[in-house]
Design an enzyme around this catalytic site. Structure first.
Site, PDB file in Angstrom:
ATOM      1  N   LYS A 189       2.385   9.064   1.544  1.00 48.86           N
ATOM      2  CA  LYS A 189       1.580   7.998   0.914  1.00 48.86           C
ATOM      3  C   LYS A 189       0.629   7.370   1.941  1.00 48.86           C
ATOM      4  CE  LYS A 189       4.189   3.794   1.531  1.00 48.86           C
ATOM      5  NZ  LYS A 189       4.677   2.537   1.120  1.00 48.86           N
TER       6      LYS A 189
ATOM      7  N   LYS B 212      12.493   2.789   7.384  1.00 50.13           N
ATOM      8  CA  LYS B 212      12.161   1.772   8.392  1.00 50.13           C
ATOM      9  C   LYS B 212      13.182   1.784   9.520  1.00 50.13           C
ATOM     10  CE  LYS B 212       9.128  -1.300   5.951  1.00 50.13           C
ATOM     11  NZ  LYS B 212       8.839  -2.648   5.482  1.00 50.13           N
TER      12      LYS B 212
ATOM     13  N   LYS C  19      -0.182   1.488   5.715  1.00 53.08           N
ATOM     14  CA  LYS C  19      -0.707   0.606   6.767  1.00 53.08           C
ATOM     15  C   LYS C  19      -0.276   1.095   8.142  1.00 53.08           C
ATOM     16  CE  LYS C  19       0.624  -3.201   3.875  1.00 53.08           C
ATOM     17  NZ  LYS C  19       1.519  -4.297   3.674  1.00 53.08           N
TER      18      LYS C  19
HETATM   19  P1  TYM Z   1       3.673  -3.704   0.409  1.00 54.88           P
HETATM   20  O1  TYM Z   1       3.130  -4.886   1.132  1.00 54.88           O
HETATM   21  O2  TYM Z   1       4.136  -2.541   1.219  1.00 54.88           O
HETATM   22  O3  TYM Z   1       2.621  -3.161  -0.615  1.00 54.88           O
HETATM   23  C1  TYM Z   1       1.993  -4.019  -1.549  1.00 54.88           C
HETATM   24  C2  TYM Z   1       1.758  -3.283  -2.847  1.00 54.88           C
HETATM   25  O4  TYM Z   1       0.931  -2.138  -2.624  1.00 54.88           O
HETATM   26  C3  TYM Z   1       1.536  -0.985  -3.211  1.00 54.88           C
HETATM   27  N1  TYM Z   1       1.195   0.204  -2.395  1.00 54.88           N
HETATM   28  C4  TYM Z   1       0.657   1.327  -2.879  1.00 54.88           C
HETATM   29  N2  TYM Z   1       0.292   1.672  -4.130  1.00 54.88           N
HETATM   30  C5  TYM Z   1      -0.250   2.903  -4.302  1.00 54.88           C
HETATM   31  N3  TYM Z   1      -0.447   3.781  -3.282  1.00 54.88           N
HETATM   32  C6  TYM Z   1      -0.099   3.477  -2.015  1.00 54.88           C
HETATM   33  N4  TYM Z   1      -0.321   4.346  -1.042  1.00 54.88           N
HETATM   34  C7  TYM Z   1       0.482   2.192  -1.771  1.00 54.88           C
HETATM   35  N5  TYM Z   1       0.922   1.560  -0.659  1.00 54.88           N
HETATM   36  C8  TYM Z   1       1.360   0.338  -1.056  1.00 54.88           C
HETATM   37  C9  TYM Z   1       3.040  -1.280  -3.166  1.00 54.88           C
HETATM   38  O5  TYM Z   1       3.750  -0.521  -4.111  1.00 54.88           O
HETATM   39  C10 TYM Z   1       3.063  -2.765  -3.475  1.00 54.88           C
HETATM   40  O6  TYM Z   1       3.021  -2.975  -4.868  1.00 54.88           O
HETATM   41  N6  TYM Z   1       8.316  -5.078  -0.758  1.00 54.88           N
HETATM   42  C11 TYM Z   1       6.925  -5.189  -1.171  1.00 54.88           C
HETATM   43  C12 TYM Z   1       6.426  -6.627  -1.263  1.00 54.88           C
HETATM   44  C13 TYM Z   1       7.255  -7.518  -2.121  1.00 54.88           C
HETATM   45  C14 TYM Z   1       7.253  -7.534  -3.552  1.00 54.88           C
HETATM   46  C15 TYM Z   1       8.173  -8.554  -3.909  1.00 54.88           C
HETATM   47  C16 TYM Z   1       6.572  -6.791  -4.522  1.00 54.88           C
HETATM   48  C17 TYM Z   1       8.127  -8.475  -1.706  1.00 54.88           C
HETATM   49  N7  TYM Z   1       8.663  -9.088  -2.779  1.00 54.88           N
HETATM   50  C18 TYM Z   1       8.441  -8.827  -5.250  1.00 54.88           C
HETATM   51  C19 TYM Z   1       6.850  -7.083  -5.864  1.00 54.88           C
HETATM   52  C20 TYM Z   1       7.760  -8.076  -6.199  1.00 54.88           C
HETATM   53  C21 TYM Z   1       6.060  -4.474  -0.149  1.00 54.88           C
HETATM   54  O7  TYM Z   1       6.424  -4.323   1.001  1.00 54.88           O
HETATM   55  O8  TYM Z   1       4.845  -4.167  -0.576  1.00 54.88           O
END
Ligand code: TYM
Length: 333
Positions: free
Chosen positions: A197, A115, A200
């Site tokens: 991967k 990032k 978004k």
């Molecule tokens: P975020 O918003 O980027 O993604 C949300 C969830 O989607 C999963 N994910 C994927 N899984 C498989 N293939 C992909 N291409 C893919 N892209 C995204 C992510 O692994 C995630 O589970 N930091 C975290 C949000 C967060 C969080 C937490 C998660 C904040 N606090 C506490 C768990 C526990 C995030 O940015 O996820």
């Protein structure tokens, strides 16, 4: 444990358009685990502002994401669905945990490096301490399990390290959480470049299937998905584009990758891509319809937001008070 039930926490950012990766890697597992655990599913809007956001867009997306949680099948009476910013304990615990986290540990986080390179003009302290807020999210509810995609594993590891460090000093304060990563679907890749991967923030919109894409768009993206010129229908690393499509089809249909290989062996990639498009549409279509219906149920959604924030706040305060006492903050009278 809360009331004899193990606790689950997870969250998603309301930034950008959610992709099929978010659904297959996380949200789908959330639904399947929700009967077994006491669940907290947060819309992590505080994490979102580590990257500059348009306030009106963020507010709207945060609400749509909470609605999507319900539309995906999470019962808001049984699961706590809420905005992170509505429970001040996340910020309060995060501050305390900052004082138990080392700069060197945070410097190693690959998501920070990624990032920071993408947002070179805004490498703010929040972006750097992002994993500490994430640790606070999880530890605040004494979560036993955290279902995430593979890209979040490093953040789960640092959460465990921070919790263990704290416990070593103050006794058994935090439950040490375990990650839950699905066998298939934990890492859905870009349809245009299977070494990256699905994300978004991908600049090429053909690489990602967005949860709000209509059936024609899904079909078009699947047909254009990059495969290979081998022509053999096998599930293996050497054919990453095909492997990714098999993963997607497998999670959408509940079939194992081996069963998918048997089903399509000897048929062309074209046929298979059509089947993947149909399988994805059959998942997205009901989700989109239910989300559209709920967008109109303003009073109902508002009441859920209010009640669930209160419920989350209650459990959050319990942990927070305990932690504040341990570190030596004066007791409230
Ligand atoms: P975020 O918003 O980027 O993604 C949300 C969830 O989607 C999963 N994910 C994927 N899984 C498989 N293939 C992909 N291409 C893919 N892209 C995204 C992510 O692994 C995630 O589970 N930091 C975290 C949000 C967060 C969080 C937490 C998660 C904040 N606090 C506490 C768990 C526990 C995030 O940015 O996820």
């Amino acid at each position: 444990m809360i009331d004899g039930k193990k606790v689950l926490f997870s969250g998603m950012q309301a930034t950008g358009n959610l992709t099929l990766g978010n659904y297959l890697g996380a949200l789908k597992n959330w639904v399947s685990l929700s009967d077994e655990y006491l669940c907290f599913y947060s819309v992590v809007d505080m994490h979102s502002i580590t990257v500059r956001q348009d306030p009106a867009v963020l507010r709207k997306r945060a609400r749509s994401l909470l609605i999507l949680y319900i539309a995906a099948g999470l019962d808001p009476e049984k699961n706590c669905l809420y905005y992170q910013s509505h429970v001040s304990g996340h910020a309060e615990l995060s501050w305390i945990l900052n004082c138990f986290t080392y700069m060197g540990e945070l410097n190693r986080m690959t998501q920070f490096k990624d990032k920071a390179s993408k947002h070179g003009d805004n490498i703010n302290a929040g972006l750097f301490t992002y994993p500490v807020l994430m640790a606070a999210d999880i530890l605040l509810y004494q979560a036993d399990v955290v279902p995430v995609g593979a890209d979040q594993m490093q953040h789960l590891e640092i959460t465990r390290d921070i919790a263990e460090r704290f416990n070593n000093i103050y006794g058994d304060v935090f439950t040490i959480p375990e990650a839950y990563v699905g066998k298939v679907g934990a890492r859905i890749m870009s349809l245009q470049d299977p070494s990256k991967k699905m994300s978004k923030s991908d600049e090429n919109p053909n690489g990602s299937i967005y949860l709000m894409d209509d059936a024609d768009t899904v079909m078009r993206k699947c047909k254009r998905a990059v495969t290979d010129s081998e022509g053999t229908f096998l599930y293996r690393e050497e054919q990453p584009g095909l492997k990714n499509l098999i993963d997607i089809y497998s999670v959408c249909t509940g079939k194992t990758p081996d069963e998918v290989v048997q089903e399509f062996d000897g048929r062309g990639y074209g046929d298979f891509k059509m089947a993947v498009g149909e399988a994805v549409t059959s998942i997205l279509n009901p989700l989109q319809k239910e989300a559209a219906r709920l967008e109109k149920e303003k009073a109902y959604v508002d009441s859920i937001i209010k009640e669930n924030a209160e419920k989350a706040g209650y459990y959050a305060r319990k942990t927070l008070r305990k932690v504040q006492k341990k570190v030596g903050f004066p007791v409230r009278v």
